[in-house]
Design a protein around this motif. Structure first.
Motif, PDB file in Angstrom:
ATOM      1  N   GLY A 116       0.752  -1.099  -0.035  1.00  0.00           N
ATOM      2  CA  GLY A 116       0.098  -0.064   0.055  1.00  0.00           C
ATOM      3  C   GLY A 116       0.847   1.375  -0.106  1.00  0.00           C
ATOM      4  O   GLY A 116       1.989   1.252  -0.212  1.00  0.00           O
ATOM      5  N   GLN A 117       0.198   2.205   0.087  1.00  0.00           N
ATOM      6  CA  GLN A 117       0.936   3.421   0.350  1.00  0.00           C
ATOM      7  C   GLN A 117       0.811   4.295   1.660  1.00  0.00           C
ATOM      8  O   GLN A 117      -0.403   4.421   2.067  1.00  0.00           O
ATOM      9  N   VAL A 118       1.657   5.053   2.130  1.00  0.00           N
ATOM     10  CA  VAL A 118       1.404   5.819   3.304  1.00  0.00           C
ATOM     11  C   VAL A 118       2.267   7.069   3.342  1.00  0.00           C
ATOM     12  O   VAL A 118       3.136   7.202   2.462  1.00  0.00           O
ATOM     13  N   ASP A 119       1.945   8.269   3.960  1.00  0.00           N
ATOM     14  CA  ASP A 119       2.507   9.633   3.605  1.00  0.00           C
ATOM     15  C   ASP A 119       3.802   9.572   4.636  1.00  0.00           C
ATOM     16  O   ASP A 119       4.837  10.405   4.122  1.00  0.00           O
ATOM     17  N   THR A 120       3.999   9.008   5.772  1.00  0.00           N
ATOM     18  CA  THR A 120       5.015   9.091   6.573  1.00  0.00           C
ATOM     19  C   THR A 120       5.853   7.928   6.906  1.00  0.00           C
ATOM     20  O   THR A 120       5.170   6.844   7.074  1.00  0.00           O
ATOM     21  N   GLU A 121       7.153   7.932   7.140  1.00  0.00           N
ATOM     22  CA  GLU A 121       7.580   6.823   7.538  1.00  0.00           C
ATOM     23  C   GLU A 121       7.398   6.189   8.893  1.00  0.00           C
ATOM     24  O   GLU A 121       7.334   4.918   8.916  1.00  0.00           O
ATOM     25  N   PRO A 122       6.998   7.092   9.845  1.00  0.00           N
ATOM     26  CA  PRO A 122       6.574   6.433  11.246  1.00  0.00           C
ATOM     27  C   PRO A 122       5.207   5.702  10.853  1.00  0.00           C
ATOM     28  O   PRO A 122       5.077   4.730  11.633  1.00  0.00           O
ATOM     29  N   HIS A 123       4.285   5.974  10.203  1.00  0.00           N
ATOM     30  CA  HIS A 123       3.310   5.193   9.917  1.00  0.00           C
ATOM     31  C   HIS A 123       3.197   3.974   9.252  1.00  0.00           C
ATOM     32  O   HIS A 123       2.815   3.015   9.648  1.00  0.00           O
ATOM     33  N   LYS A 124       4.639   3.845   8.615  1.00  0.00           N
ATOM     34  CA  LYS A 124       4.860   2.654   7.794  1.00  0.00           C
ATOM     35  C   LYS A 124       5.425   1.602   9.082  1.00  0.00           C
ATOM     36  O   LYS A 124       4.992   0.417   9.002  1.00  0.00           O
ATOM     37  N   GLU A 125       6.379   2.170   9.797  1.00  0.00           N
ATOM     38  CA  GLU A 125       6.748   1.513  11.052  1.00  0.00           C
ATOM     39  C   GLU A 125       5.666   1.057  11.887  1.00  0.00           C
ATOM     40  O   GLU A 125       5.677  -0.186  12.365  1.00  0.00           O
ATOM     41  N   TRP A 126       4.935   1.756  12.076  1.00  0.00           N
ATOM     42  CA  TRP A 126       3.626   1.411  12.836  1.00  0.00           C
ATOM     43  C   TRP A 126       2.952   0.034  12.422  1.00  0.00           C
ATOM     44  O   TRP A 126       2.572  -0.659  13.188  1.00  0.00           O
ATOM     45  N   ALA A 127       2.662   0.268  11.049  1.00  0.00           N
ATOM     46  CA  ALA A 127       2.013  -0.923  10.384  1.00  0.00           C
ATOM     47  C   ALA A 127       2.741  -2.206  10.647  1.00  0.00           C
ATOM     48  O   ALA A 127       2.035  -3.403  10.819  1.00  0.00           O
ATOM     49  N   ALA A 128       4.069  -2.279  10.480  1.00  0.00           N
ATOM     50  CA  ALA A 128       4.960  -3.350  10.606  1.00  0.00           C
ATOM     51  C   ALA A 128       4.836  -3.779  12.138  1.00  0.00           C
ATOM     52  O   ALA A 128       4.563  -5.144  12.374  1.00  0.00           O
ATOM     53  N   LYS A 129       4.921  -2.925  13.087  1.00  0.00           N
ATOM     54  CA  LYS A 129       4.771  -3.310  14.562  1.00  0.00           C
ATOM     55  C   LYS A 129       3.203  -4.057  15.062  1.00  0.00           C
ATOM     56  O   LYS A 129       3.349  -4.862  15.562  1.00  0.00           O
ATOM     57  N   LEU A 130       2.403  -3.544  14.370  1.00  0.00           N
ATOM     58  CA  LEU A 130       0.974  -3.824  14.557  1.00  0.00           C
ATOM     59  C   LEU A 130       0.745  -5.266  13.959  1.00  0.00           C
ATOM     60  O   LEU A 130       0.423  -6.389  14.641  1.00  0.00           O
ATOM     61  N   ALA A 131       1.439  -5.767  12.666  1.00  0.00           N
ATOM     62  CA  ALA A 131       1.234  -7.010  12.156  1.00  0.00           C
ATOM     63  C   ALA A 131       2.064  -8.068  12.994  1.00  0.00           C
ATOM     64  O   ALA A 131       1.847  -9.094  13.203  1.00  0.00           O
ATOM     65  N   SER A 132       3.330  -7.448  13.441  1.00  0.00           N
ATOM     66  CA  SER A 132       4.107  -8.441  14.054  1.00  0.00           C
ATOM     67  C   SER A 132       3.564  -8.968  15.526  1.00  0.00           C
ATOM     68  O   SER A 132       3.931  -9.899  16.186  1.00  0.00           O
ATOM     69  N   LYS A 133       2.562  -7.960  16.210  1.00  0.00           N
ATOM     70  CA  LYS A 133       1.957  -8.299  17.378  1.00  0.00           C
ATOM     71  C   LYS A 133       0.705  -9.203  17.498  1.00  0.00           C
ATOM     72  O   LYS A 133      -0.047  -9.543  18.161  1.00  0.00           O
ATOM     73  N   THR A 134       0.236  -9.500  15.940  1.00  0.00           N
ATOM     74  CA  THR A 134      -1.018 -10.071  15.691  1.00  0.00           C
ATOM     75  C   THR A 134      -0.794 -11.685  15.831  1.00  0.00           C
ATOM     76  O   THR A 134       0.198 -11.837  15.746  1.00  0.00           O
ATOM     77  N   GLN A 135      -2.018 -12.153  16.524  1.00  0.00           N
ATOM     78  CA  GLN A 135      -1.766 -13.520  16.807  1.00  0.00           C
ATOM     79  C   GLN A 135      -1.537 -14.301  15.675  1.00  0.00           C
ATOM     80  O   GLN A 135      -1.886 -14.321  14.479  1.00  0.00           O
ATOM     81  N   ASP A 136      -0.257 -15.197  16.001  1.00  0.00           N
ATOM     82  CA  ASP A 136      -0.002 -16.256  15.045  1.00  0.00           C
ATOM     83  C   ASP A 136       0.892 -15.822  13.783  1.00  0.00           C
ATOM     84  O   ASP A 136       0.782 -16.276  12.715  1.00  0.00           O
ATOM     85  N   VAL A 137       1.209 -14.545  13.868  1.00  0.00           N
ATOM     86  CA  VAL A 137       2.151 -14.169  12.889  1.00  0.00           C
ATOM     87  C   VAL A 137       3.482 -14.360  13.097  1.00  0.00           C
ATOM     88  O   VAL A 137       4.011 -14.233  14.305  1.00  0.00           O
ATOM     89  N   VAL A 138       4.253 -14.926  12.440  1.00  0.00           N
ATOM     90  CA  VAL A 138       5.690 -15.341  12.402  1.00  0.00           C
ATOM     91  C   VAL A 138       6.771 -14.430  12.088  1.00  0.00           C
ATOM     92  O   VAL A 138       7.331 -14.191  12.739  1.00  0.00           O
ATOM     93  N   ALA A 139       6.418 -13.586  10.681  1.00  0.00           N
ATOM     94  CA  ALA A 139       7.262 -12.500  10.442  1.00  0.00           C
ATOM     95  C   ALA A 139       6.465 -11.674   9.562  1.00  0.00           C
ATOM     96  O   ALA A 139       5.190 -11.928   9.257  1.00  0.00           O
ATOM     97  N   VAL A 140       7.128 -10.497   9.369  1.00  0.00           N
ATOM     98  CA  VAL A 140       6.438  -9.458   8.539  1.00  0.00           C
ATOM     99  C   VAL A 140       7.329  -8.668   7.604  1.00  0.00           C
ATOM    100  O   VAL A 140       8.527  -8.409   7.893  1.00  0.00           O
ATOM    101  N   VAL A 141       6.786  -8.692   6.246  1.00  0.00           N
ATOM    102  CA  VAL A 141       7.409  -8.128   5.235  1.00  0.00           C
ATOM    103  C   VAL A 141       6.867  -6.796   4.952  1.00  0.00           C
ATOM    104  O   VAL A 141       5.920  -6.869   4.163  1.00  0.00           O
ATOM    105  N   ASN A 142       7.355  -5.941   5.141  1.00  0.00           N
ATOM    106  CA  ASN A 142       6.694  -4.475   5.025  1.00  0.00           C
ATOM    107  C   ASN A 142       6.983  -3.713   3.583  1.00  0.00           C
ATOM    108  O   ASN A 142       8.149  -3.406   3.417  1.00  0.00           O
ATOM    109  N   ARG A 143       6.019  -3.827   2.617  1.00  0.00           N
ATOM    110  CA  ARG A 143       6.219  -3.322   1.327  1.00  0.00           C
ATOM    111  C   ARG A 143       5.578  -2.155   1.074  1.00  0.00           C
ATOM    112  O   ARG A 143       5.279  -1.691  -0.097  1.00  0.00           O
ATOM    113  N   ILE A 144       5.009  -1.677   2.184  1.00  0.00           N
ATOM    114  CA  ILE A 144       4.429  -0.160   2.232  1.00  0.00           C
ATOM    115  C   ILE A 144       5.416   0.812   1.398  1.00  0.00           C
ATOM    116  O   ILE A 144       6.331   0.998   2.115  1.00  0.00           O
TER     117      ILE A 144
END
Length: 494
Positions: A116-144
């Motif tokens: 996807g697309q986002v305006d700022t780098e902190p929001h991109k990092e926030w999405a990666a941390k959110l996905a990593s804390k989701t149940q049964d998530v092993v790894a996150v590849v952030n392509r935003i």
């Protein structure tokens, strides 16, 4: 099955279940399976709700380190949440924030691929941390992708202006109080300046010194008022900076405007010591003229030729000052030569009589006629006399005295021969003998009537010399008619 940490609610539920099973006997395996599913669903719902309520983290500092991503502590073999459920949940959360454009999440064996697309780098990092804390998530590849703003995008500027306007509205009462107090401070500073100037002008002759002292007293009042204004406006740090930087600013200004400060201090010393007054005929740094004014930068002279000359105050204070008007009587002299056949004492008496009869020559101190030297063909006399320069012109009186002395010597038959000169005849001197029959010319005799001076010649001043009064009045009239080259308060005015 992945182990799920128990919450207090789960503990209470299991406790009631255990108590019920003991009281009612053993349950069937279907009942136990149903109860376990209910417990897992409750735990999953609480975990997702906690992740959704968590605020976005602050923007981490950008780093150029290329470290490997951290691996999870444990990977479950049989996950509880399916990949499709994780995808749906993450997309809904990203869309709910409103930060992301066309957010997508693809999950494969617990590995989340965000796009996807986002305006700022902190929001991109926030999405990666959110996905990593989701149940049964092993790894996150952030392509935003972080969208690059256009150079004509002024949204940030408008946002800052909006925030500034909101802050001004919130602080408007403090701003109004600060403006009112600033007006009071300005009034108090002016009142202090006028009061102090009135007190010091009565005790000090120097107008400039009184102004400087009054302003020096008013400066602390202004600084105190400015500090209180900034304090009331909530700018305490700025107020301390202003007070602390006053000395540094004064030091910098002192170095930058050293010449200006030097002239200003010299003007204060000149106004205190007063080596001259308005209208004095002075000579400073090779310039001679009548003083017109003295301001904080320079002194203005009107030369005898009618020209304006500005001399810096520092130069005046350092240079030798010749004041021709401090003593109204000024001595002048001139030299006159008489023949060796004439009586010296007679010539001295005649010249002294001329000085005594002249109205512009003062009697006290007395005039003198002294023998100065013996020349090649003359005895040189030096005539000394005093003139009141406050009333009479030095040039005109000196001209009249020389003219009358020469006239008196002519009447008394005292010769004033020219200096002896040596004449060389390279071809010899022609000599012509006069015979007895040749007529010898008689010498020319000037009648006594022609030696008698006219009334104009015998007068103390003739038409050419004009009035013998001082030219200071004429210079003053010229100064009034001329344009002043520099404006400013005259420090010598009482």
């Amino acid at each position: 099955m992945r182990r799920t940490e128990s919450t207090p609610t789960t503990h209470r539920f299991l406790g009631e279940l255990k108590k019920h099973s003991i009281m009612s006997g053993s349950l069937g395996w279907r009942s136990w399976y149903f109860l376990c599913v209910v417990v897992v669903v409750c735990q999953l719902s609480m975990s997702v709700a906690a992740a959704q309520d968590q605020p976005p983290p602050e923007a981490p500092p950008e780093s150029t380190d290329t470290k490997a991503p951290e691996t999870p502590e444990k990977v479950d073999v049989n996950p509880v949440a399916a990949d499709a459920e994780i995808e749906t949940r993450l997309v809904r959360i990203l869309e709910a924030t409103g930060w992301f454009k066309q957010p997508e999440a693809h999950v494969d064996e617990g590995v989340v691929f965000l796009s996807g697309q986002v305006d700022t780098e902190p929001h991109k990092e926030w999405a990666a941390k959110l996905a990593s804390k989701t149940q049964d998530v092993v790894a996150v590849v952030n392509r935003i992708e972080v969208r690059q703003k256009s150079m004509w995008d002024l949204s940030d500027a408008f946002g800052e202006l909006t925030a500034l306007g909101s802050k001004m509205v919130q602080n408007s009462p403090l701003i109004v109080v600060g403006i009112l107090f600033l007006i009071v401070t300005w009034w108090a500073t002016g009142w202090t300046t006028r009061l102090t100037a009135g007190l010091f002008q009565r005790r000090m002759k120097s107008l400039l010194l009184g102004n400087v002292v009054s302003r020096a007293v008013a400066i602390p009042v202004f600084l105190l008022g400015l500090y209180l204004v900034l304090k009331f406006s909530g700018l305490t740090r700025l107020a301390m900076t202003v007070l602390g930087g006053t000395g540094l600013v004064a030091l910098v200004i002192g170095f930058a405007f050293r010449d200006i400060a030097e002239n200003f201090l010299a003007s204060i010393l000149i106004s205190i010591q007063r080596p001259f007054v308005m209208g004095d005929l002075i000579e400073v740094a090779g310039y001679k003229g009548y003083l017109q004014s003295v301001n904080t930068r320079s002194a203005l002279l009107m030369t005898l030729e009618g020209n304006h000359v500005q001399i810096p105050n520092a130069t005046i204070y350092k240079e030798v000052i010749t004041n021709f008007s401090a003593n109204p009587n000024t001595r002048f002299d001139f030299q006159i030569g008489i023949g060796y056949a004439d009586t010296i004492s007679k010539a001295q008496a005649i010249a002294l009589k001329v000085l005594e009869d002249h109205p512009a020559v003062v009697a006290d101190p007395e005039s003198m006629v002294l023998v100065e030297s013996l020349g090649a063909s003359t005895v040189n006399l030096r005539v000394y006399f005093w003139v009141n320069t406050a009333e009479f012109s030095t040039f005109k009186v000196r001209s009249a005295v020389i003219r009358l002395t020469k006239l008196a010597f002519d009447q008394a038959g005292i010769s004033m021969p020219d200096e002896a000169r040596e004449i060389v005849f390279p071809e010899g001197v022609p000599v012509q003998m006069i015979s007895e029959h040749d007529q010898i010319p008689e010498p020319v005799v000037i009648p006594q009537e022609q030696l008698t001076p006219s009334r104009e010649e015998a007068a103390s001043a003739n038409e050419a010399e004009g009035d013998l009064t001082s030219e200071a009045n004429e210079i003053e009239q010229q100064a009034k008619q001329s344009r002043s080259p520099e404006s400013g308060q005259n420090l010598l005015e009482d």
